[in-house]
Design a protein around this motif. Structure first.
Motif, short mmCIF file in Angstrom:
data_model
loop_
_atom_site.label_atom_id
_atom_site.label_comp_id
_atom_site.label_asym_id
_atom_site.label_seq_id
_atom_site.Cartn_x
_atom_site.Cartn_y
_atom_site.Cartn_z
N THR A 47 -1.64 8.51 -6.12
CA THR A 47 -1.85 9.92 -5.83
C THR A 47 -1.47 10.79 -7.02
O THR A 47 -2.18 11.74 -7.38
CB THR A 47 -1.03 10.34 -4.60
OG1 THR A 47 -1.47 9.58 -3.46
CG2 THR A 47 -1.20 11.82 -4.31
N CYS A 60 -4.31 -5.10 1.41
CA CYS A 60 -3.68 -3.96 0.74
C CYS A 60 -4.71 -2.88 0.45
O CYS A 60 -4.44 -1.68 0.62
CB CYS A 60 -3.00 -4.42 -0.54
SG CYS A 60 -2.31 -3.07 -1.52
N GLU A 100 -5.40 -0.90 3.59
CA GLU A 100 -4.29 -0.01 3.93
C GLU A 100 -4.22 1.17 2.97
O GLU A 100 -3.94 2.30 3.37
CB GLU A 100 -2.97 -0.79 3.91
CG GLU A 100 -2.81 -1.78 5.04
CD GLU A 100 -2.78 -1.10 6.40
OE1 GLU A 100 -2.24 0.03 6.49
OE2 GLU A 100 -3.32 -1.66 7.37
N LEU A 101 -4.47 0.91 1.68
CA LEU A 101 -4.40 1.98 0.69
C LEU A 101 -5.53 2.99 0.90
O LEU A 101 -5.33 4.21 0.79
CB LEU A 101 -4.47 1.39 -0.72
CG LEU A 101 -4.10 2.30 -1.89
CD1 LEU A 101 -2.71 2.89 -1.69
CD2 LEU A 101 -4.16 1.52 -3.19
N GLN A 102 -6.71 2.50 1.24
CA GLN A 102 -7.83 3.41 1.55
C GLN A 102 -7.52 4.25 2.78
O GLN A 102 -7.83 5.45 2.83
CB GLN A 102 -9.10 2.61 1.77
CG GLN A 102 -9.71 2.05 0.51
CD GLN A 102 -10.95 1.21 0.79
OE1 GLN A 102 -11.02 0.51 1.80
NE2 GLN A 102 -11.92 1.28 -0.09
N ARG A 103 -6.88 3.62 3.77
CA ARG A 103 -6.52 4.36 4.99
C ARG A 103 -5.49 5.44 4.68
O ARG A 103 -5.55 6.56 5.20
CB ARG A 103 -5.96 3.39 6.03
CG ARG A 103 -5.59 4.06 7.35
CD ARG A 103 -5.06 3.05 8.35
NE ARG A 103 -6.09 2.11 8.73
CZ ARG A 103 -6.00 0.79 8.61
NH1 ARG A 103 -4.89 0.25 8.08
NH2 ARG A 103 -6.97 0.00 8.98
N SER A 104 -4.55 5.11 3.79
CA SER A 104 -3.49 6.06 3.44
C SER A 104 -4.00 7.22 2.60
O SER A 104 -3.65 8.38 2.84
CB SER A 104 -2.37 5.33 2.69
OG SER A 104 -1.41 6.22 2.18
N LEU A 105 -4.84 6.90 1.61
CA LEU A 105 -5.31 7.92 0.68
C LEU A 105 -6.55 8.65 1.16
O LEU A 105 -6.82 9.78 0.75
CB LEU A 105 -5.62 7.28 -0.69
CG LEU A 105 -4.44 6.61 -1.41
CD1 LEU A 105 -4.95 5.91 -2.67
CD2 LEU A 105 -3.37 7.62 -1.76
N ALA A 110 0.80 4.12 -3.01
CA ALA A 110 0.21 5.41 -2.70
C ALA A 110 0.78 6.53 -3.57
O ALA A 110 0.04 7.43 -4.00
CB ALA A 110 0.42 5.74 -1.22
N ALA A 119 -10.92 9.57 -1.73
CA ALA A 119 -9.88 10.01 -2.68
C ALA A 119 -10.31 9.84 -4.13
O ALA A 119 -9.73 10.42 -5.02
CB ALA A 119 -8.58 9.24 -2.43
N ALA A 160 0.83 -1.20 0.00
CA ALA A 160 0.00 0.00 0.00
C ALA A 160 0.86 1.26 0.00
O ALA A 160 0.54 2.25 -0.67
CB ALA A 160 -0.92 -0.01 1.22
N THR A 161 1.98 1.22 0.71
CA THR A 161 2.87 2.37 0.77
C THR A 161 3.46 2.68 -0.60
O THR A 161 3.49 3.85 -1.03
CB THR A 161 4.00 2.13 1.79
OG1 THR A 161 3.44 1.96 3.10
CG2 THR A 161 4.97 3.30 1.82
#
Length: 320
Positions: free
Chosen positions: A36, A53, A56-61, A32, A65, A28-29
């Motif tokens: 983005t 994944c 985690e990607l939803q949490r990060s973005l 991102a 988004a 996910a990191t």
């Protein structure tokens, strides 16, 4: 995070890279950044990854988004040829809705009926289907020597810490297809229709297909789609093949199946997978059949040496 790089587009507009990762959080990191960048550039992001994944990607973005997440089990519920068509349609829909391009993210995973050959063939089919579109195609894989060798055979570049790195081990597509054959056409039992077709019999063939569609519970519009799809396939066999293909049809639990088989070989690994040019007068038949049907499968002597003689094309459609 290193500064993002501008994707290097191939001749048709496609950027195709393999993305190594250690675990879902690391995956996910590393995703991102390019996702983005795509959103900030006015592109869309279509993501099909494992649930951890995706979370985690939803949490990060951020969940708002604008990333479009597709459930893997739904996207990959068909043969590679059909799945690549689904990706192509999703990309073209995004472009028609105003996107300047699309960043697509996928990965191989443990799903029913999806072995190593499935993922290899899907990767090759995706490149063929998306090659003329403004797409950044990122294919994630678990990092390691074996993973890099396998992914490197299918990609010119890795994306490592935001930067492209040559794989140095890209292999020929036809060699990879020959080493990863798809299963031969499944025996569906006794067909309800067996009809050799020549040029003068195309009209009668269309009436037979329409009758079978109506008997199977298709409405007028759905029946018309099936008639058109089958007509395109059989007409190809008449005009470009032996001149006398055979149509077979079955009623199955998965829907109505129509198959065109012809003794003449097809020399293209993924015929009709990419949308033809708008101004083109030819080359639309197989692509149109794929667009109209739920599932399209193609077996060719070129695609599966020693396993298929001539060309076999099946379409499956379900009642509405």
């Amino acid at each position: 995070m290193t500064a993002p790089t501008t994707p290097r587009r191939q001749s048709g507009g496609l950027v195709h890279r393999a993305v190594p990762y250690r675990d879902p959080e690391h995956q996910a990191t590393v995703l991102a950044g390019p996702v983005t960048d795509a959103l900030e550039d006015g592109r869309r992001a279509l993501v099909v990854v494992e649930p951890r994944c995706a979370t985690e990607l939803q949490r990060s973005l951020g969940r708002d988004a604008g990333v479009e997440f597709h459930p893997p089990e739904r996207m990959h519920s068909a043969p590679p040829f059909t799945v690549a068509g689904r990706w192509s349609r999703a990309v073209r829909e995004a472009l028609s809705d105003g996107a300047t391009g699309v960043c697509t993210v996928g990965q191989s995973m443990d799903l029913p009926g999806a072995d190593g050959a499935y993922w290899t063939r899907l990767d090759l089919a995706l490149v063929h289907a998306l090659r003329d579109l403004p797409v950044e195609l990122l294919c994630c894989f678990p990092d390691g020597a074996a993973g890099r060798a396998s992914a490197g055979a299918l990609h010119d570049e890795f994306l490592v810490d935001g930067a492209p790195v040559p794989t140095g081990c890209r292999r020929d597509d036809h060699e990879l297809l020959a080493e990863n054959p798809q299963p031969p056409p499944r025996d569906l039992g006794a067909p309800v229709v067996v009809l050799p077709v020549t040029l003068g019999g195309l009209g009668a063939m269309r009436r037979v297909v329409e009758r079978q569609a109506l008997l199977s519970g298709f409405g007028p519009s759905r029946s018309e789609d099936l008639v058109l799809a089958v007509n395109e396939l059989v007409s190809n066999g008449v005009e470009h093949g032996s001149g006398a293909p055979v149509l077979r049809m079955w009623r199955t639990a998965g829907g109505l199946v129509a198959e065109m088989s012809d003794a003449a070989p097809c020399r293209l690994a993924f015929p009709g997978l990419a949308a033809p040019p708008v101004a083109g007068a030819r080359g639309r038949g197989m692509w149109l059949a794929s667009e109209l049907s739920d599932v399209l499968q193609v077996w060719t002597a070129e695609d599966d040496p020693g396993r298929v003689s001539g060309t076999v094309v099946r379409v499956t459609m379900t009642p509405p």
